[in-house]
Design a protein around this motif. Sequence first.
Motif, mmCIF file in Angstrom:
data_model
loop_
_atom_site.group_PDB
_atom_site.id
_atom_site.type_symbol
_atom_site.label_atom_id
_atom_site.label_comp_id
_atom_site.label_asym_id
_atom_site.label_seq_id
_atom_site.Cartn_x
_atom_site.Cartn_y
_atom_site.Cartn_z
ATOM 1 N N PRO A 213 0.842 -1.208 0.000
ATOM 2 C CA PRO A 213 0.000 0.000 0.000
ATOM 3 C C PRO A 213 0.872 1.252 0.000
ATOM 4 O O PRO A 213 2.021 1.239 0.443
ATOM 5 C CB PRO A 213 -0.798 -0.131 1.306
ATOM 6 C CG PRO A 213 -0.742 -1.583 1.644
ATOM 7 C CD PRO A 213 0.570 -2.090 1.141
ATOM 8 N N SER A 214 0.299 2.331 -0.493
ATOM 9 C CA SER A 214 1.071 3.573 -0.621
ATOM 10 C C SER A 214 1.461 4.170 0.725
ATOM 11 O O SER A 214 2.392 4.967 0.807
ATOM 12 C CB SER A 214 0.262 4.602 -1.418
ATOM 13 O OG SER A 214 -0.969 4.870 -0.760
ATOM 14 N N ASP A 215 0.755 3.808 1.797
ATOM 15 C CA ASP A 215 1.051 4.388 3.103
ATOM 16 C C ASP A 215 1.996 3.534 3.938
ATOM 17 O O ASP A 215 2.174 3.785 5.132
ATOM 18 C CB ASP A 215 -0.244 4.621 3.884
ATOM 19 C CG ASP A 215 -1.042 3.334 4.066
ATOM 20 O OD1 ASP A 215 -0.724 2.354 3.371
ATOM 21 O OD2 ASP A 215 -1.976 3.333 4.889
ATOM 22 N N VAL A 216 2.608 2.513 3.320
ATOM 23 C CA VAL A 216 3.557 1.661 4.027
ATOM 24 C C VAL A 216 4.975 2.124 3.703
ATOM 25 O O VAL A 216 5.338 2.273 2.529
ATOM 26 C CB VAL A 216 3.382 0.180 3.655
ATOM 27 C CG1 VAL A 216 4.481 -0.667 4.276
ATOM 28 C CG2 VAL A 216 2.020 -0.320 4.122
ATOM 29 N N THR A 217 5.786 2.373 4.695
ATOM 30 C CA THR A 217 7.171 2.803 4.520
ATOM 31 C C THR A 217 8.118 1.660 4.866
ATOM 32 O O THR A 217 8.015 1.079 5.951
ATOM 33 C CB THR A 217 7.495 4.003 5.415
ATOM 34 O OG1 THR A 217 6.598 5.068 5.108
ATOM 35 C CG2 THR A 217 8.930 4.477 5.195
ATOM 36 N N VAL A 218 9.022 1.340 3.924
ATOM 37 C CA VAL A 218 10.009 0.290 4.150
ATOM 38 C C VAL A 218 11.274 0.938 4.711
ATOM 39 O O VAL A 218 11.837 1.853 4.101
ATOM 40 C CB VAL A 218 10.324 -0.472 2.847
ATOM 41 C CG1 VAL A 218 11.391 -1.529 3.094
ATOM 42 C CG2 VAL A 218 9.063 -1.122 2.304
ATOM 43 N N ARG A 219 11.732 0.493 5.841
ATOM 44 C CA ARG A 219 12.890 1.087 6.499
ATOM 45 C C ARG A 219 14.044 0.079 6.536
ATOM 46 O O ARG A 219 13.828 -1.118 6.708
ATOM 47 C CB ARG A 219 12.546 1.526 7.923
ATOM 48 C CG ARG A 219 11.425 2.550 7.980
ATOM 49 C CD ARG A 219 11.185 3.026 9.395
ATOM 50 N NE ARG A 219 10.059 3.931 9.477
ATOM 51 C CZ ARG A 219 10.128 5.241 9.233
ATOM 52 N NH1 ARG A 219 11.291 5.771 8.898
ATOM 53 N NH2 ARG A 219 9.057 6.006 9.337
ATOM 54 N N ASP A 220 15.242 0.618 6.337
ATOM 55 C CA ASP A 220 16.444 -0.206 6.387
ATOM 56 C C ASP A 220 17.027 -0.125 7.799
ATOM 57 O O ASP A 220 17.350 0.954 8.291
ATOM 58 C CB ASP A 220 17.470 0.289 5.369
ATOM 59 C CG ASP A 220 18.674 -0.634 5.267
ATOM 60 O OD1 ASP A 220 18.705 -1.654 5.980
ATOM 61 O OD2 ASP A 220 19.578 -0.331 4.462
ATOM 62 N N LEU A 221 17.161 -1.263 8.438
ATOM 63 C CA LEU A 221 17.668 -1.310 9.803
ATOM 64 C C LEU A 221 19.128 -1.738 9.870
ATOM 65 O O LEU A 221 19.609 -2.153 10.914
ATOM 66 C CB LEU A 221 16.810 -2.281 10.636
ATOM 67 C CG LEU A 221 15.320 -1.948 10.719
ATOM 68 C CD1 LEU A 221 14.596 -3.000 11.548
ATOM 69 C CD2 LEU A 221 15.111 -0.556 11.307
ATOM 70 N N GLU A 222 19.850 -1.584 8.760
ATOM 71 C CA GLU A 222 21.244 -2.002 8.744
ATOM 72 C C GLU A 222 22.065 -1.250 9.790
ATOM 73 O O GLU A 222 22.995 -1.803 10.368
ATOM 74 C CB GLU A 222 21.847 -1.796 7.349
ATOM 75 C CG GLU A 222 23.278 -2.282 7.221
ATOM 76 C CD GLU A 222 23.907 -1.908 5.890
ATOM 77 O OE1 GLU A 222 24.652 -2.737 5.352
ATOM 78 O OE2 GLU A 222 23.643 -0.799 5.394
ATOM 79 N N TYR A 223 21.718 0.024 10.030
ATOM 80 C CA TYR A 223 22.493 0.826 10.978
ATOM 81 C C TYR A 223 22.462 0.234 12.390
ATOM 82 O O TYR A 223 23.342 0.506 13.206
ATOM 83 C CB TYR A 223 21.947 2.261 11.011
ATOM 84 C CG TYR A 223 20.583 2.389 11.649
ATOM 85 C CD1 TYR A 223 20.445 2.654 12.999
ATOM 86 C CD2 TYR A 223 19.426 2.232 10.879
ATOM 87 C CE1 TYR A 223 19.193 2.765 13.585
ATOM 88 C CE2 TYR A 223 18.176 2.339 11.463
ATOM 89 C CZ TYR A 223 18.058 2.609 12.808
ATOM 90 O OH TYR A 223 16.814 2.713 13.377
ATOM 91 N N ALA A 224 21.444 -0.585 12.686
ATOM 92 C CA ALA A 224 21.335 -1.168 14.017
ATOM 93 C C ALA A 224 21.989 -2.541 14.124
ATOM 94 O O ALA A 224 22.083 -3.097 15.219
ATOM 95 C CB ALA A 224 19.860 -1.287 14.410
ATOM 96 N N LEU A 225 22.462 -3.075 12.987
ATOM 97 C CA LEU A 225 23.103 -4.387 13.002
ATOM 98 C C LEU A 225 24.561 -4.260 13.442
ATOM 99 O O LEU A 225 25.175 -3.191 13.290
ATOM 100 C CB LEU A 225 23.026 -5.019 11.607
ATOM 101 C CG LEU A 225 21.617 -5.276 11.050
ATOM 102 C CD1 LEU A 225 21.707 -5.814 9.632
ATOM 103 C CD2 LEU A 225 20.845 -6.237 11.936
ATOM 104 N N PRO A 226 25.153 -5.332 13.949
ATOM 105 C CA PRO A 226 26.566 -5.274 14.359
ATOM 106 C C PRO A 226 27.502 -4.960 13.194
ATOM 107 O O PRO A 226 28.523 -4.298 13.369
ATOM 108 C CB PRO A 226 26.834 -6.671 14.936
ATOM 109 C CG PRO A 226 25.487 -7.209 15.286
ATOM 110 C CD PRO A 226 24.536 -6.621 14.306
ATOM 111 N N ASN A 227 27.165 -5.425 11.990
ATOM 112 C CA ASN A 227 28.014 -5.215 10.808
ATOM 113 C C ASN A 227 27.150 -4.826 9.617
ATOM 114 O O ASN A 227 25.947 -5.125 9.578
ATOM 115 C CB ASN A 227 28.805 -6.486 10.469
ATOM 116 C CG ASN A 227 29.696 -6.939 11.604
ATOM 117 O OD1 ASN A 227 30.640 -6.253 11.972
ATOM 118 N ND2 ASN A 227 29.384 -8.085 12.178
#
Length: 300
Positions: free
Chosen positions: A62-76
């Motif tokens: 849906p157009s109101d769903v935002t996909v976020r990248d959580l790589e910054y919270a991973l150890p590597n």
Amino acid sequence: MNTTNTTQATEGELAQFASYSAPCTSVPDAFIEALEEGQAIHAANEALEEALINDTGLIALPSDVTVRDLEYALPNRRRARGTMATPFVTPFAQYATAYAGPGACVFVNPESMQARAVLDLGTQETPGHADHSAQLAPVRTAAYDALRNITSGASSQQTIAEFFEDWAGQVQFFNADGEITPKQAIAAVRRITIEALSKVESEEQQLSANRSAFESVTASSKEPIPTTVYFMCKPYADLNDRVFVLRLAILTGEKAPRITLRIQKLEEHTEEMATELCDLVSNAIAGAMPVLVGSYSKGA
């Protein structure tokens, strides 16, 4: 045992329970919205997981769903990416060979005198993201930069004389009679005399009349004026010394004389410097990856 009484009692109790009116409970709208949002997120996660497992690369959200990248919270980080930039060949080759992945390739652009190593280019079967690279952008030396600036247009006598004085150890002066010392050449540039000669011819005939005017302008100096200048310098840090031959001309159309310096065969110099840069990169890479002449841009 009297089963009849038990049954009657049970039916009475049920009738009494059915007649009981429980109070109404109102569910907050915020709770309903949070529940619906949680269901939507759960559905989006399932769709994303299915797209990754099936390797389709496509997902309907849906157009109101935002996909976020959580790589910054991973150890590597999941993979290496970024650009290393340097004006020198040796560190460029060191970084490129140390971090080269499958399909890595170096592209040398002779027009811009730059090189780029794409380290995660990948192969046709498993193409990479092509966002991890090393950039080689050689910088002009001070001498070559001064040369290109002074030859970009006409300059005053003082500007040309100061240029010759600043780089006296790297220039040689010549005219039709041979070599001129730097002291003579600089003095000649500072003491230019402009002489204008006008001549009018008039002829009268019985049925016609002819008149013509001639004007000649001559630039001269007490010292011999150089017509050819040799300028030797290293154009870029990693390239060899090169001799640039300059043509000196004096413009007399203004109140004060203007002087131009023009590099002979500049295009040929550019081609030779680009070839030298390609050879330097190839030798530094030492076969670790292909070195191609051209440029690379990642498609959408």
